[in-house]
Design a protein around this motif. Structure first.
Motif, PDB file in Angstrom:
ATOM      1  N   ARG A 155      21.500  38.082  34.204  1.00 36.25           N
ATOM      2  CA  ARG A 155      22.880  37.720  32.455  1.00 36.25           C
ATOM      3  C   ARG A 155      23.122  37.427  32.809  1.00 36.25           C
ATOM      4  NH1 ARG A 155      24.355  43.019  31.486  1.00 36.25           N
ATOM      5  NH2 ARG A 155      24.857  42.129  29.301  1.00 36.25           N
ATOM      6  N   GLU A 156      24.500  36.053  31.511  1.00 30.49           N
ATOM      7  CA  GLU A 156      26.259  35.911  31.739  1.00 30.49           C
ATOM      8  C   GLU A 156      26.868  36.639  31.576  1.00 30.49           C
ATOM      9  OE1 GLU A 156      27.020  32.232  28.836  1.00 30.49           O
ATOM     10  OE2 GLU A 156      28.120  33.740  28.320  1.00 30.49           O
ATOM     11  N   ILE A 157      27.673  37.184  31.714  1.00 28.71           N
ATOM     12  CA  ILE A 157      28.994  38.072  31.609  1.00 28.71           C
ATOM     13  C   ILE A 157      30.203  36.606  30.979  1.00 28.71           C
ATOM     14  CG2 ILE A 157      30.776  38.738  32.673  1.00 28.71           C
ATOM     15  CD1 ILE A 157      29.817  39.391  34.764  1.00 28.71           C
ATOM     16  N   ARG A 158      30.172  37.287  29.956  1.00 33.65           N
ATOM     17  CA  ARG A 158      31.651  36.899  28.875  1.00 33.65           C
ATOM     18  C   ARG A 158      33.089  37.132  29.104  1.00 33.65           C
ATOM     19  NH1 ARG A 158      32.188  31.384  26.249  1.00 33.65           N
ATOM     20  NH2 ARG A 158      30.066  30.670  27.367  1.00 33.65           N
ATOM     21  N   ILE A 159      33.743  37.364  29.192  1.00 33.52           N
ATOM     22  CA  ILE A 159      35.095  37.901  29.018  1.00 33.52           C
ATOM     23  C   ILE A 159      35.620  37.252  29.319  1.00 33.52           C
ATOM     24  CG2 ILE A 159      34.854  38.570  32.184  1.00 33.52           C
ATOM     25  CD1 ILE A 159      35.556  42.012  31.306  1.00 33.52           C
ATOM     26  N   ARG A 160      36.807  38.216  28.402  1.00 30.53           N
ATOM     27  CA  ARG A 160      38.112  38.122  28.155  1.00 30.53           C
ATOM     28  C   ARG A 160      39.369  38.145  28.729  1.00 30.53           C
ATOM     29  NH1 ARG A 160      38.581  38.704  22.240  1.00 30.53           N
ATOM     30  NH2 ARG A 160      37.907  37.211  21.129  1.00 30.53           N
ATOM     31  N   LYS A 161      40.103  36.722  29.772  1.00 33.17           N
ATOM     32  CA  LYS A 161      40.984  36.546  30.541  1.00 33.17           C
ATOM     33  C   LYS A 161      41.812  38.211  30.182  1.00 33.17           C
ATOM     34  CE  LYS A 161      45.717  34.868  31.962  1.00 33.17           C
ATOM     35  NZ  LYS A 161      46.254  33.389  31.800  1.00 33.17           N
TER      36      LYS A 161
ATOM     37  N   ASP B  38      42.104  35.312  35.378  1.00 29.54           N
ATOM     38  CA  ASP B  38      42.481  33.477  34.884  1.00 29.54           C
ATOM     39  C   ASP B  38      40.629  33.386  34.365  1.00 29.54           C
ATOM     40  OD1 ASP B  38      44.461  32.945  36.806  1.00 29.54           O
ATOM     41  OD2 ASP B  38      43.405  33.606  38.428  1.00 29.54           O
ATOM     42  N   ALA B  39      41.228  32.805  33.359  1.00 31.87           N
ATOM     43  CA  ALA B  39      40.004  31.855  32.005  1.00 31.87           C
ATOM     44  C   ALA B  39      39.242  31.021  32.936  1.00 31.87           C
ATOM     45  CB  ALA B  39      40.826  31.102  31.274  1.00 31.87           C
ATOM     46  N   GLY B  40      38.713  30.831  32.646  1.00 33.74           N
ATOM     47  CA  GLY B  40      36.988  29.748  33.280  1.00 33.74           C
ATOM     48  C   GLY B  40      36.187  29.973  34.047  1.00 33.74           C
ATOM     49  N   THR B  41      35.608  28.858  34.443  1.00 35.44           N
ATOM     50  CA  THR B  41      34.413  28.800  34.288  1.00 35.44           C
ATOM     51  C   THR B  41      33.266  29.506  36.416  1.00 35.44           C
ATOM     52  OG1 THR B  41      33.121  27.504  33.050  1.00 35.44           O
ATOM     53  CG2 THR B  41      31.720  27.582  34.483  1.00 35.44           C
ATOM     54  N   TYR B  42      33.209  30.070  35.875  1.00 33.14           N
ATOM     55  CA  TYR B  42      33.089  30.873  37.676  1.00 33.14           C
ATOM     56  C   TYR B  42      31.667  31.434  37.880  1.00 33.14           C
ATOM     57  CZ  TYR B  42      38.386  31.083  37.518  1.00 33.14           C
ATOM     58  OH  TYR B  42      39.089  30.814  37.225  1.00 33.14           O
ATOM     59  N   PHE B  43      31.180  31.891  38.641  1.00 28.66           N
ATOM     60  CA  PHE B  43      29.662  32.811  38.628  1.00 28.66           C
ATOM     61  C   PHE B  43      29.889  34.246  39.639  1.00 28.66           C
ATOM     62  CE2 PHE B  43      27.310  30.887  42.640  1.00 28.66           C
ATOM     63  CZ  PHE B  43      28.260  30.521  42.803  1.00 28.66           C
ATOM     64  N   TYR B  44      28.923  34.848  40.024  1.00 28.63           N
ATOM     65  CA  TYR B  44      28.624  35.790  40.482  1.00 28.63           C
ATOM     66  C   TYR B  44      27.693  36.248  41.402  1.00 28.63           C
ATOM     67  CZ  TYR B  44      25.478  37.955  37.379  1.00 28.63           C
ATOM     68  OH  TYR B  44      25.169  37.774  36.342  1.00 28.63           O
ATOM     69  N   HIS B  45      27.474  36.462  42.756  1.00 33.88           N
ATOM     70  CA  HIS B  45      26.544  36.529  43.041  1.00 33.88           C
ATOM     71  C   HIS B  45      25.889  37.555  44.641  1.00 33.88           C
ATOM     72  CE1 HIS B  45      28.244  34.171  46.217  1.00 33.88           C
ATOM     73  NE2 HIS B  45      28.973  33.226  45.886  1.00 33.88           N
ATOM     74  N   SER B  46      24.710  37.911  44.996  1.00 32.11           N
ATOM     75  CA  SER B  46      25.421  38.722  46.478  1.00 32.11           C
ATOM     76  C   SER B  46      26.000  38.213  47.218  1.00 32.11           C
ATOM     77  CB  SER B  46      23.631  38.864  46.476  1.00 32.11           C
ATOM     78  OG  SER B  46      23.786  40.340  47.418  1.00 32.11           O
ATOM     79  N   HIS B  47      26.433  38.696  48.169  1.00 34.28           N
ATOM     80  CA  HIS B  47      27.051  37.641  49.677  1.00 34.28           C
ATOM     81  C   HIS B  47      26.634  38.962  50.527  1.00 34.28           C
ATOM     82  CE1 HIS B  47      29.819  36.197  50.828  1.00 34.28           C
ATOM     83  NE2 HIS B  47      31.030  35.768  50.460  1.00 34.28           N
ATOM     84  N   VAL B  48      25.131  39.181  50.800  1.00 30.98           N
ATOM     85  CA  VAL B  48      24.683  39.437  51.826  1.00 30.98           C
ATOM     86  C   VAL B  48      23.443  38.413  51.694  1.00 30.98           C
ATOM     87  CG1 VAL B  48      23.463  41.845  52.637  1.00 30.98           C
ATOM     88  CG2 VAL B  48      25.026  41.941  51.433  1.00 30.98           C
TER      89      VAL B  48
ATOM     90  N   PRO C 274      25.550  33.485  35.846  1.00 36.22           N
ATOM     91  CA  PRO C 274      27.629  32.524  34.667  1.00 36.22           C
ATOM     92  C   PRO C 274      28.486  33.591  34.489  1.00 36.22           C
ATOM     93  CG  PRO C 274      25.617  32.765  33.548  1.00 36.22           C
ATOM     94  CD  PRO C 274      25.033  33.196  34.467  1.00 36.22           C
ATOM     95  N   LEU C 275      29.882  32.922  34.996  1.00 37.95           N
ATOM     96  CA  LEU C 275      30.728  34.530  34.772  1.00 37.95           C
ATOM     97  C   LEU C 275      31.552  33.218  34.337  1.00 37.95           C
ATOM     98  CD1 LEU C 275      32.807  37.051  34.561  1.00 37.95           C
ATOM     99  CD2 LEU C 275      32.447  36.395  37.570  1.00 37.95           C
ATOM    100  N   ILE C 276      31.705  33.593  32.675  1.00 34.61           N
ATOM    101  CA  ILE C 276      32.114  32.898  32.110  1.00 34.61           C
ATOM    102  C   ILE C 276      33.335  34.095  31.272  1.00 34.61           C
ATOM    103  CG2 ILE C 276      32.709  31.336  29.780  1.00 34.61           C
ATOM    104  CD1 ILE C 276      30.910  30.650  31.643  1.00 34.61           C
ATOM    105  N   ILE C 277      35.445  32.923  31.671  1.00 30.99           N
ATOM    106  CA  ILE C 277      36.112  34.278  31.288  1.00 30.99           C
ATOM    107  C   ILE C 277      36.673  33.539  29.859  1.00 30.99           C
ATOM    108  CG2 ILE C 277      38.765  35.244  32.041  1.00 30.99           C
ATOM    109  CD1 ILE C 277      36.947  35.263  35.057  1.00 30.99           C
ATOM    110  N   GLU C 278      37.077  33.662  28.604  1.00 34.08           N
ATOM    111  CA  GLU C 278      37.648  32.768  27.475  1.00 34.08           C
ATOM    112  C   GLU C 278      39.055  33.352  27.857  1.00 34.08           C
ATOM    113  OE1 GLU C 278      35.283  34.311  24.490  1.00 34.08           O
ATOM    114  OE2 GLU C 278      33.749  32.856  24.576  1.00 34.08           O
TER     115      GLU C 278
END
Ligand code: C2O
Ligand code: CU
Length: 483
Positions: A66-72, A127-137, A148-152
């Motif tokens: 699921r997309e995370i969309r959140i404000r700076k 910081d605002a911008g286009t990012y993503f999240y993922h497992s690091h294992v 996707p991780l979108i910061i407005e």
């Protein structure tokens, strides 16, 4: 039929306008300091990639997650309950300069979350911008454990009508093997057929990352979880300006991205603004993101052609319910003969430029491998946390020099900071470093060196590694640390 996250799960022929929807989440608190809650349950599941059904691991029954969309400035709080069969997991928030304890790197920043256990990440998004999240294992990113991780930023003057999140992937898991077996096989057999490509490893303007496209042959290529034969379709009207937020979540593939007949105006690299630049196509390595706007004139696909591999991913932008007349195969051939824009070469926007200063400390990182046993190394060592890190001083300017001594490109990523890529420019007879884009992941072409500069103002243990997940798991990682 149209799910709130419809752009991620659209069935064939069903279209939805895809705009900036509010995040599907609960918001608590008030004013500017509110907290947005998310719940993640990594689990074994079956996914339909558009006529291709796979057994894999994902965050619920969807791909991407699921997309995370959140404000700076808001607080992101993510509760992660591990429902995987028998493996620990974490979530890493790729590109965000957040406190070290929230970085999601097993051993270095937290123990992996064991099956049945829960861990809550909580931090202010900086910081605002286009990012993503993922497992690091392990190889989990190469399954379905990403999103996707979108910061407005409300203060960002938004010069577009709609936005479209485009998540690229190369998919092999649960087709007739799984990613752990693919890695084990590479380790068993090494890389047969590797040829000596000479001093330059085949780097040319049209092939800026050399001859070798990757280690994993013939995956499916996906945009937003769908194969190109059954792509997502999004409806627009002619003349609309679309902001594309493109994320390469693939593990072994760089992509050439283009929209036939449309010029991309590139505005951000890895979330941070650049001085806008027009481009016909962009190359995007694993872990990199690019934002670009287009003005739509007609129905057209967005194409992501795998770099030095066969195949491509697509998404259809539809204007006035007409089909596109573009022949995708021909366009893919044309893309492969273009000089793509590498976003690292762009200039950072003045407001995000690091102050000019010479480095206080320089760390050379020689990238090596794969030898005969599929070992990928930094300074001749494979990753062995918490040993072999590089101590730096706090509040200094540090330069890392990624020196690629291999015949393959490596998208190098550093956690905890957005660095400034330093471009080497010839001045008279000397070479000077001049600042280019702010980024967190940078393509290092075969036999080339890329310098990155950053300030040590976010203490902790920060991993730096190749974002080819196979190379990472085969050792190409180390870390820096400071108090
Ligand atoms: Cu996106 Cu250390 O990773
Ligand atoms: Cu690599």
């Amino acid at each position: 039929m149209i799910d709130r996250r419809g752009f991620l799960v659209l069935a064939a022929g069903v279209a939805a306008a895809c705009t900036s929807r509010p995040a599907d989440s609960t918001t608590s608190g008030r004013g500017a300091t509110n907290t947005v809650d998310f719940d993640f349950r990594p689990e074994a599941t079956e996914l339909d990639l558009g006529g291709v059904t796979v057994d894999t691991w994902a965050y619920g029954n969807q791909l991407p997650g699921r997309e995370i969309r959140i404000r700076k400035g808001q607080t992101l709080r993510a509760s992660v309950t591990n429902q995987l069969p028998d493996r620990g997991t974490t979530i890493h928030w790729h590109g965000l300069a957040i406190p070290n304890a929230m970085d999601g790197v097993p051993v270095l920043t937290q123990p992996a979350i064991e099956p049945g256990q829960n861990f809550t990440y909580e931090f202010v998004v900086p910081d605002a911008g286009t990012y993503f999240y993922h497992s690091h294992v392990g190889m989990q990113l190469d399954r379905g454990l990403y999103g996707p991780l979108i910061i407005e930023d409300p203060a960002e003057g938004a010069d577009y009508d709609e936005e479209l999140v485009v998540v690229l992937d190369d998919w092999i898991d649960g087709v007739d093997t799984n990613v752990d077996e693919v890695l084990a096989n590479l380790q068993r057999t090494g890389m047969p057929g590797m040829e000596d490509e000479g001093p330059n490893a085949g780097v040319t303007p049209v092939r800026p990352m050399g001859e070798d496209g990757g280690d994993v042959k013939d995956p499916y290529y996906l945009i937003n979880g769908r194969v190109h034969t059954d792509p997502q379709v999004v409806d627009y009207s002619a003349g609309q300006r679309i902001r594309l937020r493109v994320i390469n979540a693939g593990s072994d593939t760089a992509f050439r991205i283009g929209v036939p007949g449309h010029t991309l105006t590139v505005t951000h690299a890895d979330g941070f603004p650049v001085i806008p630049k027009p481009a016909e196509s962009v190359i995007l390595g694993q872990g990199e993101r690019v934002d670009a706007t287009i003005t739509l004139t007609s129905s057209v696909p967005l194409i992501a052609a795998a770099y030095r591999k066969d195949g491509y991913a697509r998404l259809n932008m539809r204007v006035g319910s007409t089909a596109s007349s573009v022949k995708a195969d021909e366009y893919v051939d044309a893309l492969r003969n273009q000089i793509p824009l590498d976003t690292a070469t762009l200039s950072a926007a003045p407001e995000v430029m690091l102050s000019q200063s010479d480095p206080d400390q320089i760390i050379d990182m020689r990238l090596g491998g794969p030898g005969s046993g599929y070992l990928w190394t930094i300074n001749d060592k494979t990753y062995d946390p918490p040993n072999d890190g590089y101590r730096v001083e706090s509040n200094q300017r540090v330069r890392i020099r990624y020196i690629n001594e291999t015949d393959m490109f490596h998208p190098m990523h550093l956690h905890g900071v957005t660095f400034q890529v330093m471009r080497s420019v010839e001045q008279g007879s000397a070479n000077r470093a001049s600042p280019a884009a702010r980024k967190d992941t940078v393509l290092v072409a075969p036999r080339q060196t890329v310098d990155i500069d950053f300030d040590t103002n976010n203490p902790g243990r920060w991993i730096t590694h190749c974002h080819n997940t196979y190379h990472l798991d085969a050792g190409m990682a180390t870390f820096i640390y400071y108090e």
